[in-house]
Design a protein around this motif. Structure first.
Motif, PDB file in Angstrom:
ATOM      1  N   ILE A 182       0.846  -1.207   0.000  1.00  0.00           N
ATOM      2  CA  ILE A 182       0.000   0.000   0.000  1.00  0.00           C
ATOM      3  C   ILE A 182       0.879   1.254   0.000  1.00  0.00           C
ATOM      4  CG2 ILE A 182      -1.619   1.353   1.395  1.00  0.00           C
ATOM      5  CD1 ILE A 182      -2.947  -1.268   2.190  1.00  0.00           C
ATOM      6  N   LEU A 183       1.967   1.225   0.744  1.00  0.00           N
ATOM      7  CA  LEU A 183       2.905   2.348   0.766  1.00  0.00           C
ATOM      8  C   LEU A 183       3.523   2.571  -0.611  1.00  0.00           C
ATOM      9  CD1 LEU A 183       4.214   4.401   2.717  1.00  0.00           C
ATOM     10  CD2 LEU A 183       6.059   2.734   3.018  1.00  0.00           C
ATOM     11  N   LEU A 184       3.841   1.504  -1.302  1.00  0.00           N
ATOM     12  CA  LEU A 184       4.404   1.598  -2.649  1.00  0.00           C
ATOM     13  C   LEU A 184       3.376   2.165  -3.634  1.00  0.00           C
ATOM     14  CD1 LEU A 184       6.801   0.954  -4.538  1.00  0.00           C
ATOM     15  CD2 LEU A 184       5.723  -1.256  -4.933  1.00  0.00           C
ATOM     16  N   ILE A 185       2.146   1.742  -3.522  1.00  0.00           N
ATOM     17  CA  ILE A 185       1.081   2.250  -4.408  1.00  0.00           C
ATOM     18  C   ILE A 185       0.856   3.744  -4.159  1.00  0.00           C
ATOM     19  CG2 ILE A 185      -1.400   2.119  -4.871  1.00  0.00           C
ATOM     20  CD1 ILE A 185      -1.182  -0.910  -4.392  1.00  0.00           C
ATOM     21  N   ILE A 186       0.809   4.139  -2.885  1.00  0.00           N
ATOM     22  CA  ILE A 186       0.602   5.553  -2.557  1.00  0.00           C
ATOM     23  C   ILE A 186       1.777   6.402  -3.067  1.00  0.00           C
ATOM     24  CG2 ILE A 186       0.469   7.198  -0.631  1.00  0.00           C
ATOM     25  CD1 ILE A 186      -1.202   5.100   0.861  1.00  0.00           C
ATOM     26  N   ALA A 187       2.997   5.920  -2.889  1.00  0.00           N
ATOM     27  CA  ALA A 187       4.177   6.654  -3.374  1.00  0.00           C
ATOM     28  C   ALA A 187       4.147   6.781  -4.895  1.00  0.00           C
ATOM     29  CB  ALA A 187       5.449   5.949  -2.915  1.00  0.00           C
ATOM     30  N   THR A 188       3.726   5.734  -5.584  1.00  0.00           N
ATOM     31  CA  THR A 188       3.621   5.779  -7.043  1.00  0.00           C
ATOM     32  C   THR A 188       2.575   6.799  -7.475  1.00  0.00           C
ATOM     33  OG1 THR A 188       4.223   3.429  -7.132  1.00  0.00           O
ATOM     34  CG2 THR A 188       3.229   4.384  -9.095  1.00  0.00           C
ATOM     35  N   LEU A 189       1.432   6.808  -6.815  1.00  0.00           N
ATOM     36  CA  LEU A 189       0.392   7.772  -7.168  1.00  0.00           C
ATOM     37  C   LEU A 189       0.843   9.214  -6.909  1.00  0.00           C
ATOM     38  CD1 LEU A 189      -2.802   5.912  -5.883  1.00  0.00           C
ATOM     39  CD2 LEU A 189      -2.049   6.230  -8.243  1.00  0.00           C
ATOM     40  N   PHE A 190       1.520   9.436  -5.781  1.00  0.00           N
ATOM     41  CA  PHE A 190       2.036  10.779  -5.512  1.00  0.00           C
ATOM     42  C   PHE A 190       3.054  11.210  -6.565  1.00  0.00           C
ATOM     43  CE2 PHE A 190       0.702  10.634  -0.897  1.00  0.00           C
ATOM     44  CZ  PHE A 190      -0.101  11.765  -0.978  1.00  0.00           C
ATOM     45  N   SER A 191       3.918  10.300  -6.964  1.00  0.00           N
ATOM     46  CA  SER A 191       4.915  10.660  -7.982  1.00  0.00           C
ATOM     47  C   SER A 191       4.251  10.949  -9.327  1.00  0.00           C
ATOM     48  CB  SER A 191       5.971   9.558  -8.123  1.00  0.00           C
ATOM     49  OG  SER A 191       5.367   8.359  -8.563  1.00  0.00           O
ATOM     50  N   ILE A 192       3.189  10.223  -9.678  1.00  0.00           N
ATOM     51  CA  ILE A 192       2.461  10.494 -10.925  1.00  0.00           C
ATOM     52  C   ILE A 192       1.819  11.873 -10.869  1.00  0.00           C
ATOM     53  CG2 ILE A 192       0.438   9.819 -12.272  1.00  0.00           C
ATOM     54  CD1 ILE A 192       1.158   6.907 -11.672  1.00  0.00           C
ATOM     55  N   VAL A 193       1.204  12.202  -9.741  1.00  0.00           N
ATOM     56  CA  VAL A 193       0.587  13.519  -9.585  1.00  0.00           C
ATOM     57  C   VAL A 193       1.647  14.623  -9.653  1.00  0.00           C
ATOM     58  CG1 VAL A 193      -0.640  15.018  -7.957  1.00  0.00           C
ATOM     59  CG2 VAL A 193      -1.412  12.682  -8.328  1.00  0.00           C
ATOM     60  N   PHE A 194       2.766  14.380  -8.994  1.00  0.00           N
ATOM     61  CA  PHE A 194       3.849  15.365  -9.023  1.00  0.00           C
ATOM     62  C   PHE A 194       4.354  15.583 -10.446  1.00  0.00           C
ATOM     63  CE2 PHE A 194       8.422  16.241  -8.918  1.00  0.00           C
ATOM     64  CZ  PHE A 194       8.404  17.470  -8.289  1.00  0.00           C
ATOM     65  N   LEU A 195       4.539  14.507 -11.195  1.00  0.00           N
ATOM     66  CA  LEU A 195       5.019  14.631 -12.572  1.00  0.00           C
ATOM     67  C   LEU A 195       4.005  15.363 -13.456  1.00  0.00           C
ATOM     68  CD1 LEU A 195       6.741  11.174 -13.104  1.00  0.00           C
ATOM     69  CD2 LEU A 195       7.823  13.401 -12.815  1.00  0.00           C
ATOM     70  N   GLN A 196       2.734  15.111 -13.242  1.00  0.00           N
ATOM     71  CA  GLN A 196       1.715  15.827 -14.017  1.00  0.00           C
ATOM     72  C   GLN A 196       1.714  17.313 -13.689  1.00  0.00           C
ATOM     73  OE1 GLN A 196      -1.937  13.746 -13.235  1.00  0.00           O
ATOM     74  NE2 GLN A 196      -1.592  12.245 -14.868  1.00  0.00           N
ATOM     75  N   MET A 197       1.894  17.648 -12.414  1.00  0.00           N
ATOM     76  CA  MET A 197       1.964  19.056 -12.027  1.00  0.00           C
ATOM     77  C   MET A 197       3.186  19.732 -12.646  1.00  0.00           C
ATOM     78  SD  MET A 197       0.728  18.893  -8.032  1.00  0.00           S
ATOM     79  CE  MET A 197       1.600  20.370  -7.654  1.00  0.00           C
ATOM     80  N   GLU A 198       4.310  19.053 -12.664  1.00  0.00           N
ATOM     81  CA  GLU A 198       5.518  19.603 -13.267  1.00  0.00           C
ATOM     82  C   GLU A 198       5.344  19.791 -14.771  1.00  0.00           C
ATOM     83  OE1 GLU A 198       8.619  20.764 -12.179  1.00  0.00           O
ATOM     84  OE2 GLU A 198       7.396  20.884 -10.375  1.00  0.00           O
ATOM     85  N   GLU A 199       4.669  18.831 -15.394  1.00  0.00           N
ATOM     86  CA  GLU A 199       4.406  18.954 -16.836  1.00  0.00           C
ATOM     87  C   GLU A 199       3.525  20.177 -17.114  1.00  0.00           C
ATOM     88  OE1 GLU A 199       2.401  16.399 -20.490  1.00  0.00           O
ATOM     89  OE2 GLU A 199       2.443  15.579 -18.456  1.00  0.00           O
ATOM     90  N   ARG A 200       2.520  20.382 -16.305  1.00  0.00           N
ATOM     91  CA  ARG A 200       1.637  21.534 -16.463  1.00  0.00           C
ATOM     92  C   ARG A 200       2.405  22.831 -16.240  1.00  0.00           C
ATOM     93  NH1 ARG A 200      -3.990  21.593 -15.878  1.00  0.00           N
ATOM     94  NH2 ARG A 200      -3.655  19.665 -17.030  1.00  0.00           N
ATOM     95  N   ARG A 201       3.242  22.866 -15.209  1.00  0.00           N
ATOM     96  CA  ARG A 201       4.038  24.069 -14.916  1.00  0.00           C
ATOM     97  C   ARG A 201       4.991  24.382 -16.058  1.00  0.00           C
ATOM     98  NH1 ARG A 201       8.862  25.482 -13.080  1.00  0.00           N
ATOM     99  NH2 ARG A 201       9.557  23.340 -12.870  1.00  0.00           N
ATOM    100  N   MET A 202       5.630  23.361 -16.596  1.00  0.00           N
ATOM    101  CA  MET A 202       6.547  23.569 -17.723  1.00  0.00           C
ATOM    102  C   MET A 202       5.783  24.038 -18.959  1.00  0.00           C
ATOM    103  SD  MET A 202       9.551  23.045 -16.596  1.00  0.00           S
ATOM    104  CE  MET A 202      10.578  22.766 -17.998  1.00  0.00           C
ATOM    105  N   GLY A 203       4.585  23.540 -19.146  1.00  0.00           N
ATOM    106  CA  GLY A 203       3.756  23.983 -20.268  1.00  0.00           C
ATOM    107  C   GLY A 203       3.435  25.461 -20.165  1.00  0.00           C
ATOM    108  N   TYR A 204       3.111  25.926 -18.954  1.00  0.00           N
ATOM    109  CA  TYR A 204       2.848  27.347 -18.751  1.00  0.00           C
ATOM    110  C   TYR A 204       4.108  28.180 -18.997  1.00  0.00           C
ATOM    111  CZ  TYR A 204      -1.776  26.422 -16.794  1.00  0.00           C
ATOM    112  OH  TYR A 204      -3.072  26.041 -16.619  1.00  0.00           O
TER     113      TYR A 204
END
Length: 111
Positions: free
Chosen positions: A15-37
């Motif tokens: 469960i800890l691994l799944i949560i860490a993976t989901l957080f990293s996916i969200v973080f990467l999407q936020m970074e992609e959006r920020r770079m797009g701006y």
């Protein structure tokens, strides 16, 4: 740590691994959006600078066109147009190809 304790902690680690993976996916999407701006902002700035450069080039071409320079020279500086008898031609006699003599000693020194 015994194997029994490790088996009890396996669900927690998964469960800890799944949560860490989901957080990293969200973080990467936020970074992609920020770079797009950032890219969008830089693109807008580039277009603005390019248009400013283009308008300055056009205004420079308008200012330096020959007709305008002639009128400014005649009005502000009281210059007159050049007449045909005022032009001095500085061309000398044409050299024939047989007149060119090159010394071999000079040519060797130049090399």
């Amino acid at each position: 740590m015994s194997s029994q304790n490790f088996r009890q902690l396996k669900p927690f680690f998964s469960i800890l691994l799944i949560i860490a993976t989901l957080f990293s996916i969200v973080f990467l999407q936020m970074e992609e959006r920020r770079m797009g701006y950032s890219v969008l902002k830089l693109t807008r700035e580039y277009k603005k600078v390019y248009e400013e450069k283009r308008t300055k080039e056009i205004s420079l071409a308008k200012i330096t066109r020959p007709q305008l320079l002639d009128t400014v020279a005649q009005q502000k500086f009281t210059l007159k147009k050049v007449q045909a008898n005022q032009i001095i031609h500085l061309t000398g006699p044409l050299a024939d190809s047989g007149d060119k003599v090159v010394s071999k000693d000079i040519a060797k020194k130049d090399l």
